[in-house]
Motif scaffolding. Structure first.
Motif, PDB file in Angstrom:
ATOM      1  N   VAL A 152     -54.706 -15.843  43.963  1.00 17.13           N
ATOM      2  CA  VAL A 152     -53.613 -16.382  44.578  1.00 17.13           C
ATOM      3  C   VAL A 152     -53.310 -15.637  46.544  1.00 17.13           C
ATOM      4  CG1 VAL A 152     -50.946 -16.162  44.346  1.00 17.13           C
ATOM      5  CG2 VAL A 152     -52.940 -15.237  42.106  1.00 17.13           C
ATOM      6  N   PRO A 153     -53.549 -17.096  47.359  1.00 14.94           N
ATOM      7  CA  PRO A 153     -53.815 -16.788  48.690  1.00 14.94           C
ATOM      8  C   PRO A 153     -52.403 -15.454  48.621  1.00 14.94           C
ATOM      9  CG  PRO A 153     -54.334 -18.715  48.046  1.00 14.94           C
ATOM     10  CD  PRO A 153     -53.898 -18.310  46.700  1.00 14.94           C
ATOM     11  N   PHE A 154     -52.524 -14.693  49.406  1.00 19.93           N
ATOM     12  CA  PHE A 154     -51.309 -13.912  50.748  1.00 19.93           C
ATOM     13  C   PHE A 154     -51.489 -14.046  51.535  1.00 19.93           C
ATOM     14  CE2 PHE A 154     -49.670 -10.352  52.751  1.00 19.93           C
ATOM     15  CZ  PHE A 154     -47.929 -10.595  51.973  1.00 19.93           C
ATOM     16  N   THR A 155     -50.471 -14.714  52.358  1.00 19.32           N
ATOM     17  CA  THR A 155     -50.071 -14.788  53.714  1.00 19.32           C
ATOM     18  C   THR A 155     -49.039 -13.568  54.037  1.00 19.32           C
ATOM     19  OG1 THR A 155     -51.025 -17.354  53.546  1.00 19.32           O
ATOM     20  CG2 THR A 155     -49.852 -16.350  55.014  1.00 19.32           C
ATOM     21  N   ALA A 156     -49.897 -12.674  55.138  1.00 21.09           N
ATOM     22  CA  ALA A 156     -48.899 -11.779  56.344  1.00 21.09           C
ATOM     23  C   ALA A 156     -47.930 -12.353  57.083  1.00 21.09           C
ATOM     24  CB  ALA A 156     -49.591 -10.644  56.397  1.00 21.09           C
ATOM     25  N   ALA A 157     -47.008 -12.429  57.700  1.00 20.61           N
ATOM     26  CA  ALA A 157     -45.900 -12.798  58.194  1.00 20.61           C
ATOM     27  C   ALA A 157     -46.082 -11.619  59.771  1.00 20.61           C
ATOM     28  CB  ALA A 157     -44.257 -12.265  57.900  1.00 20.61           C
ATOM     29  N   PRO A 158     -46.872 -13.194  60.473  1.00 17.98           N
ATOM     30  CA  PRO A 158     -46.647 -13.224  62.084  1.00 17.98           C
ATOM     31  C   PRO A 158     -45.773 -11.323  62.411  1.00 17.98           C
ATOM     32  CG  PRO A 158     -45.877 -14.650  61.994  1.00 17.98           C
ATOM     33  CD  PRO A 158     -46.038 -13.892  60.530  1.00 17.98           C
ATOM     34  N   ARG A 159     -47.014 -10.493  63.358  1.00 14.84           N
ATOM     35  CA  ARG A 159     -46.518  -8.925  63.476  1.00 14.84           C
ATOM     36  C   ARG A 159     -44.984  -9.489  64.675  1.00 14.84           C
ATOM     37  NH1 ARG A 159     -49.966  -4.624  63.028  1.00 14.84           N
ATOM     38  NH2 ARG A 159     -51.763  -5.415  61.737  1.00 14.84           N
ATOM     39  N   GLY A 160     -44.341  -8.829  63.884  1.00 13.93           N
ATOM     40  CA  GLY A 160     -42.973  -9.078  64.951  1.00 13.93           C
ATOM     41  C   GLY A 160     -41.786  -9.255  64.528  1.00 13.93           C
TER      42      GLY A 160
END
Length: 462
Positions: free
Chosen positions: A450-458
């Motif tokens: 299950v890939p997890f994509t982090a929200a862009p910083r800020g």
């Protein structure tokens, strides 16, 4: 101590004399090597290490008081793992490990999946190689192949092993006795954002693992992906049915709860409870062999382990009962990976009690005896759940011990997960199954990514 042993089959053999594969009642040939069971006396079963459950109650500390419905869950960065369980308790920091037990002896360079099986006197017909497998999706109803005309005689099916014998209606070759590949021997599925592969392995005559992968939409319109992996307890009756029922029930529960706005961790807890109820109900149903109606035979109730993951709204939620595991592998391999679950097993109990170190515990033959499982004869159900909020992208590896036996530590798992796993989860899952097959394939192998994509910083949180 393990769960009660299976009753002696009607042919008098508990295991195949040729390869030590466990046998079922009514078998005429060994499903692994084709041994003719009617002409050979019983022999001692060779060592095998399937997933089994111990029958001795485990004394766990009392859970702290918790308000009904409370989700006292903190969110952490990967360095702050492991997080909390479903009771709000901190998981021991020793669960996030980059060191592992004493590594197994290296496999000879020539030991491919099929060679490993042959050298041990096992089923020489190798399971399909997942790295070269062709995934066939179920055809739509409109494209279904029409049934043959009633007057047309069915074509004879030739054995895939000897290429000469005709396959009987029971699925065995009339010439060499080999069992033919079944649908569950190798399964693959890929959706947007999640993929899974399950394989019978090289030692077992059937696949007792199961999985469910899916995606849905939260009330705010954001996506959620989920993966459930279950491993049937081999010493119980109908373990393949137990794992399939648990995976289906847990997946359906999550798909019903998440779109309603249920917190993902609470939804995972409810999914494990639903899976347990589905497995419990199997104990009330007669098996296909009718053994449940025989008062002189004792059989353990259907049982399995479960592990699952949900990725939604920047959260990574895991839940489990048993010794199936979830790992965190970041895309940036210069940052540490982590194991997100703690086994319900004899080995984990010994390590937690300080009676053995990890290398000693996992080298013991009792290491894989589980202390928690889903089934009518399990102890009080105690689903474990944890929620995390990684600050970087990566992939969650959800798997049975058929895989992690060959990549036990978090760093070992990170080394075998392909670098492009987040972009090609199905291909990466095929590589992981191939790694276990090349290592010996001693158990069924199932893995979901299950890939997890982090929200862009800020960026603001949803």
């Amino acid at each position: 101590m393990r769960m009660s042993q299976k009753p002696k089959p009607s042919h008098g053999l508990a295991a195949c004399p040729g390869c030590a594969e466990p046998l079922d009642s009514g078998d005429r040939f060994c499903g692994a090597c084709g041994y003719d069971l009617s002409a050979v006396p019983a022999a001692e079963a060779g060592p095998d290490r399937p997933t089994v459950a111990i029958g001795t109650p485990v004394t766990w500390p009392d859970a702290p008081p918790r308000e009904p419905g409370s989700l006292s869950t903190m969110t952490q960065h990967p360095g702050d793992l492991p997080g909390t369980d479903s009771g709000g308790r901190d998981l021991p920091t020793t669960e996030i490990r980059t060191d592992g037990p004493t590594p197994p002896e290296p496999v000879p360079a020539s030991g491919s999946a099929s060679a490993s099986a042959a050298s041990g006197g096992d089923f020489e017909l190798a399971a399909p190689d997942p790295r070269a497998a062709v995934r066939v999706d179920q055809a739509p109803a409109a494209e279904a192949v029409p049934a043959p005309a009633p007057e047309a005689a069915p074509a004879a099916v030739l054995c895939v092993a000897c290429r000469a014998g005709r396959v009987d209606t029971d699925g065995y070759c009339e010439n060499c006795g080999h069992a033919q590949p079944r649908e569950r021997d190798h399964m693959e599925r890929e959706l947007a954002g999640v993929a899974a592969v399950s394989d019978r392995g090289l030692r077992h005559h059937r696949n007792e693992d199961a999985f469910a992968v899916s995606s849905t939409t939260l009330p705010d319109g954001s996506p959620a992906t989920l993966a459930i992996v279950c491993d049937g307890v081999s010493s119980a009756t109908r373990p393949d049915e137990a794992s399939a029922a648990a995976a289906e029930a847990a997946g359906a529960s999550l798909l019903a709860a998440l779109p309603r706005g249920t917190h993902p961790q609470q939804a995972m807890h409810e999914a494990i409870v639903a899976a347990a109820e589905a497995v419990n109900s199997l104990a009330e149903e007669p098996g296909q062999d009718g053994a449940e109606h025989d008062p002189h035979r004792h059989r353990n109730a259907p049982a399995c382990t479960i592990v699952g993951s949900v990725v939604a709204s920047g959260l990574l939620v895991v839940g489990w009962v048993g010794d199936s595991r979830a790992y965190w592998v970041p895309d940036d391999r210069s940052t540490p990976p982590a194991r997100l679950t703690e086994d319900d097993s004899w080995a984990a109990q010994m390590v937690a009690a300080g009676l053995m170190n990890e290398a000693e515990a996992y080298a013991d033959e009792r290491a894989h005896a589980i202390t928690g499982w889903l089934g009518a004869d399990s102890y009080e159900l105690d689903p474990h759940t944890a929620a995390f909020k990684p600050d970087r992208s990566g992939v969650v590896v959800v798997c049975t011990d058929g895989l992690w036996n060959y990549a036990e530590a978090a760093e070992d798992m990170a080394r075998v997960v392909p670098a492009d796993a987040a972009d090609r989860p199905l291909g990466a899952a095929q590589v992981l199954v191939g790694h276990a097959l090349d290592g010996g394939g001693h158990d069924n192998i199932t893995v979901a990514l299950v890939p997890f994509t982090a929200a862009p910083r800020g960026a603001g949180s949803a």
